[in-house]
Design a protein around this motif. Structure first.
Motif, PDB file in Angstrom:
ATOM      1  N   ALA A 119      -6.948  -1.667  -1.121  1.00 20.44           N
ATOM      2  CA  ALA A 119      -6.236  -1.967  -2.362  1.00 20.44           C
ATOM      3  C   ALA A 119      -5.448  -0.756  -2.850  1.00 20.44           C
ATOM      4  O   ALA A 119      -4.286  -0.889  -3.266  1.00 20.44           O
ATOM      5  CB  ALA A 119      -7.226  -2.419  -3.433  1.00 20.44           C
ATOM      6  N   HIS A 120      -6.050   0.426  -2.780  1.00 24.15           N
ATOM      7  CA  HIS A 120      -5.335   1.629  -3.218  1.00 24.15           C
ATOM      8  C   HIS A 120      -4.173   1.954  -2.288  1.00 24.15           C
ATOM      9  O   HIS A 120      -3.110   2.416  -2.755  1.00 24.15           O
ATOM     10  CB  HIS A 120      -6.299   2.807  -3.297  1.00 24.15           C
ATOM     11  CG  HIS A 120      -7.191   2.775  -4.508  1.00 24.15           C
ATOM     12  ND1 HIS A 120      -6.731   3.056  -5.776  1.00 24.15           N
ATOM     13  CD2 HIS A 120      -8.497   2.459  -4.653  1.00 24.15           C
ATOM     14  CE1 HIS A 120      -7.727   2.939  -6.653  1.00 24.15           C
ATOM     15  NE2 HIS A 120      -8.809   2.567  -5.984  1.00 24.15           N
ATOM     16  N   LEU A 121      -4.333   1.739  -1.006  1.00 25.62           N
ATOM     17  CA  LEU A 121      -3.241   1.980  -0.074  1.00 25.62           C
ATOM     18  C   LEU A 121      -2.077   1.020  -0.328  1.00 25.62           C
ATOM     19  O   LEU A 121      -0.905   1.409  -0.246  1.00 25.62           O
ATOM     20  CB  LEU A 121      -3.731   1.851   1.370  1.00 25.62           C
ATOM     21  CG  LEU A 121      -4.721   2.930   1.838  1.00 25.62           C
ATOM     22  CD1 LEU A 121      -5.229   2.604   3.234  1.00 25.62           C
ATOM     23  CD2 LEU A 121      -4.072   4.317   1.815  1.00 25.62           C
ATOM     24  N   ARG A 122      -2.395  -0.243  -0.630  1.00 24.47           N
ATOM     25  CA  ARG A 122      -1.326  -1.218  -0.953  1.00 24.47           C
ATOM     26  C   ARG A 122      -0.567  -0.775  -2.194  1.00 24.47           C
ATOM     27  O   ARG A 122       0.674  -0.835  -2.222  1.00 24.47           O
ATOM     28  CB  ARG A 122      -1.926  -2.604  -1.177  1.00 24.47           C
ATOM     29  CG  ARG A 122      -2.330  -3.328   0.083  1.00 24.47           C
ATOM     30  CD  ARG A 122      -2.537  -4.810  -0.192  1.00 24.47           C
ATOM     31  NE  ARG A 122      -3.564  -5.048  -1.207  1.00 24.47           N
ATOM     32  CZ  ARG A 122      -4.853  -5.205  -0.932  1.00 24.47           C
ATOM     33  NH1 ARG A 122      -5.277  -5.128   0.319  1.00 24.47           N
ATOM     34  NH2 ARG A 122      -5.721  -5.442  -1.908  1.00 24.47           N
ATOM     35  N   ARG A 123      -1.283  -0.328  -3.216  1.00 27.82           N
ATOM     36  CA  ARG A 123      -0.612   0.096  -4.437  1.00 27.82           C
ATOM     37  C   ARG A 123       0.209   1.356  -4.215  1.00 27.82           C
ATOM     38  O   ARG A 123       1.271   1.529  -4.806  1.00 27.82           O
ATOM     39  CB  ARG A 123      -1.636   0.303  -5.558  1.00 27.82           C
ATOM     40  CG  ARG A 123      -2.147  -1.007  -6.128  1.00 27.82           C
ATOM     41  CD  ARG A 123      -2.890  -0.792  -7.424  1.00 27.82           C
ATOM     42  NE  ARG A 123      -4.159  -0.133  -7.223  1.00 27.82           N
ATOM     43  CZ  ARG A 123      -5.266  -0.761  -6.827  1.00 27.82           C
ATOM     44  NH1 ARG A 123      -5.244  -2.043  -6.552  1.00 27.82           N
ATOM     45  NH2 ARG A 123      -6.397  -0.110  -6.682  1.00 27.82           N
ATOM     46  N   ARG A 124      -0.280   2.226  -3.331  1.00 28.30           N
ATOM     47  CA  ARG A 124       0.507   3.435  -3.045  1.00 28.30           C
ATOM     48  C   ARG A 124       1.810   3.077  -2.346  1.00 28.30           C
ATOM     49  O   ARG A 124       2.857   3.642  -2.636  1.00 28.30           O
ATOM     50  CB  ARG A 124      -0.315   4.395  -2.181  1.00 28.30           C
ATOM     51  CG  ARG A 124       0.336   5.769  -2.088  1.00 28.30           C
ATOM     52  CD  ARG A 124      -0.447   6.720  -1.228  1.00 28.30           C
ATOM     53  NE  ARG A 124       0.047   8.068  -1.417  1.00 28.30           N
ATOM     54  CZ  ARG A 124       0.043   9.008  -0.482  1.00 28.30           C
ATOM     55  NH1 ARG A 124      -0.441   8.724   0.717  1.00 28.30           N
ATOM     56  NH2 ARG A 124       0.494  10.198  -0.732  1.00 28.30           N
ATOM     57  N   ARG A 125       1.749   2.122  -1.418  1.00 27.42           N
ATOM     58  CA  ARG A 125       2.982   1.681  -0.757  1.00 27.42           C
ATOM     59  C   ARG A 125       3.929   1.039  -1.752  1.00 27.42           C
ATOM     60  O   ARG A 125       5.142   1.237  -1.700  1.00 27.42           O
ATOM     61  CB  ARG A 125       2.647   0.706   0.375  1.00 27.42           C
ATOM     62  CG  ARG A 125       2.009   1.360   1.594  1.00 27.42           C
ATOM     63  CD  ARG A 125       2.001   0.418   2.782  1.00 27.42           C
ATOM     64  NE  ARG A 125       1.145  -0.742   2.536  1.00 27.42           N
ATOM     65  CZ  ARG A 125      -0.141  -0.793   2.865  1.00 27.42           C
ATOM     66  NH1 ARG A 125      -0.734   0.245   3.413  1.00 27.42           N
ATOM     67  NH2 ARG A 125      -0.846  -1.891   2.635  1.00 27.42           N
ATOM     68  N   ALA A 126       3.366   0.263  -2.683  1.00 22.18           N
ATOM     69  CA  ALA A 126       4.202  -0.393  -3.688  1.00 22.18           C
ATOM     70  C   ALA A 126       4.869   0.642  -4.590  1.00 22.18           C
ATOM     71  O   ALA A 126       6.037   0.489  -4.971  1.00 22.18           O
ATOM     72  CB  ALA A 126       3.370  -1.361  -4.521  1.00 22.18           C
ATOM     73  N   ARG A 127       4.143   1.714  -4.923  1.00 21.10           N
ATOM     74  CA  ARG A 127       4.715   2.752  -5.776  1.00 21.10           C
ATOM     75  C   ARG A 127       5.849   3.480  -5.084  1.00 21.10           C
ATOM     76  O   ARG A 127       6.789   3.944  -5.730  1.00 21.10           O
ATOM     77  CB  ARG A 127       3.639   3.773  -6.177  1.00 21.10           C
ATOM     78  CG  ARG A 127       2.619   3.271  -7.159  1.00 21.10           C
ATOM     79  CD  ARG A 127       1.923   4.424  -7.844  1.00 21.10           C
ATOM     80  NE  ARG A 127       1.262   5.315  -6.905  1.00 21.10           N
ATOM     81  CZ  ARG A 127      -0.008   5.236  -6.574  1.00 21.10           C
ATOM     82  NH1 ARG A 127      -0.768   4.288  -7.070  1.00 21.10           N
ATOM     83  NH2 ARG A 127      -0.540   6.100  -5.728  1.00 21.10           N
ATOM     84  N   SER A 128       5.768   3.585  -3.745  1.00 22.58           N
ATOM     85  CA  SER A 128       6.803   4.312  -3.015  1.00 22.58           C
ATOM     86  C   SER A 128       8.015   3.457  -2.708  1.00 22.58           C
ATOM     87  O   SER A 128       9.025   3.956  -2.215  1.00 22.58           O
ATOM     88  CB  SER A 128       6.229   4.860  -1.696  1.00 22.58           C
ATOM     89  OG  SER A 128       5.836   3.805  -0.844  1.00 22.58           O
ATOM     90  N   ALA A 129       7.938   2.142  -2.989  1.00 22.02           N
ATOM     91  CA  ALA A 129       9.097   1.271  -2.768  1.00 22.02           C
ATOM     92  C   ALA A 129      10.213   1.653  -3.738  1.00 22.02           C
ATOM     93  O   ALA A 129       9.961   2.024  -4.884  1.00 22.02           O
ATOM     94  CB  ALA A 129       8.698  -0.186  -2.965  1.00 22.02           C
ATOM     95  N   PRO A 130      11.475   1.558  -3.302  1.00 19.62           N
ATOM     96  CA  PRO A 130      12.593   1.966  -4.154  1.00 19.62           C
ATOM     97  C   PRO A 130      12.640   1.174  -5.456  1.00 19.62           C
ATOM     98  O   PRO A 130      12.489  -0.034  -5.469  1.00 19.62           O
ATOM     99  CB  PRO A 130      13.824   1.668  -3.280  1.00 19.62           C
ATOM    100  CG  PRO A 130      13.312   1.639  -1.879  1.00 19.62           C
ATOM    101  CD  PRO A 130      11.916   1.112  -1.970  1.00 19.62           C
TER     102      PRO A 130
END
Length: 232
Positions: A119-130
């Motif tokens: 879950a934290h990895l998914r949110r980190r990827r979402a935060r890095s999305a433009p």
């Protein structure tokens, strides 16, 4: 492949965590002390998440967590999950205050831990999305793409959680958001604790962005419910 650092001085616990995460296709590095963890964090290959035991032989997890958050070397934004035998509210709040993103109490389910890591990895990827949107208010600017906040010309340094809570509220000006809703959005259902942690984070945000934290201009309390961001 996500790269995870496990900082745990109990070899049996460390092996359980490694096995659970490697079974999910993650690359795991293990450290048994704060010094060893620091060396790995300062290496050339970055980590995507840190699992950090509260008690370590040469330091404590809180000190190491604080060091990571203030390092300024590129690792300060990595998600941190604390492992602890302490499940009292005060200990949990202290950990979250100094920058931990989540906590898991011992003994724990390896499947639950792996689920929280995902879950934290998914949110980190979402935060890095433009993201292109910048939220501008009288005296306050929130750059969602660069995750930067300015009060006038002054840059304001927020933790990951503080920024996410501020961005969540500021994206909904005038809307009342209760604490449980904020918890669900920010922690994604992975946090099973006291909603008062939201109050702690909001208090810290106010001291950083408000001209007068005792009489908040931006984040106002809706008593008995939660918070509302106001544009006035």
């Amino acid at each position: 492949m996500p790269r995870i650092l496990v900082v745990e001085d109990d070899p049996a616990v460390s092996r359980v965590v490694e096995y659970a995460l490697e079974g999910e296709g993650m690359e795991v590095e293990a450290a048994s002390s704060g010094g060893e963890a620091t060396e790995l964090l300062e290496g050339e290959r970055p980590f995507d998440l840190v699992i950090l035991d509260w008690m370590l032989p040469d330091t404590d997890g809180l000190t190491l967590c604080r060091m990571i958050r203030s390092s300024g070397s590129g690792v300060e934004n990595v998600p941190i999950i604390m492992l602890t035998v302490r499940d009292d509210e005060t200990s949990i709040v202290v950990g979250l205050e100094i920058g931990a993103d989540d906590y898991v109490t011992k003994p724990f389910s390896p499947r639950e831990l792996a689920s929280r890591v995902r879950a934290h990895l998914r949110r980190r990827r979402a935060r890095s999305a433009p993201q292109s949107e910048t939220l501008k208010f009288d005296g306050l600017e929130i750059d969602l793409a660069r995750r930067r906040v300015f009060r006038g010309e002054e840059p304001i340094r927020l933790t990951n959680r503080e920024f996410e809570i501020l961005a969540f509220l500021a994206s909904r000006p005038g809307e009342v958001c209760d604490r449980e809703r904020i918890l669900r959005h920010i922690w994604g259902g992975s946090f099973y604790g006291e909603p008062r942690v939201v109050d702690v984070h909001v208090q810290h945000i106010r001291h950083k962005i408000e001209p007068d934290p005792e009489n908040p201009r931006y984040i106002q309390t809706v008593f008995g419910v939660g918070y509302r961001f106001t544009e006035r």
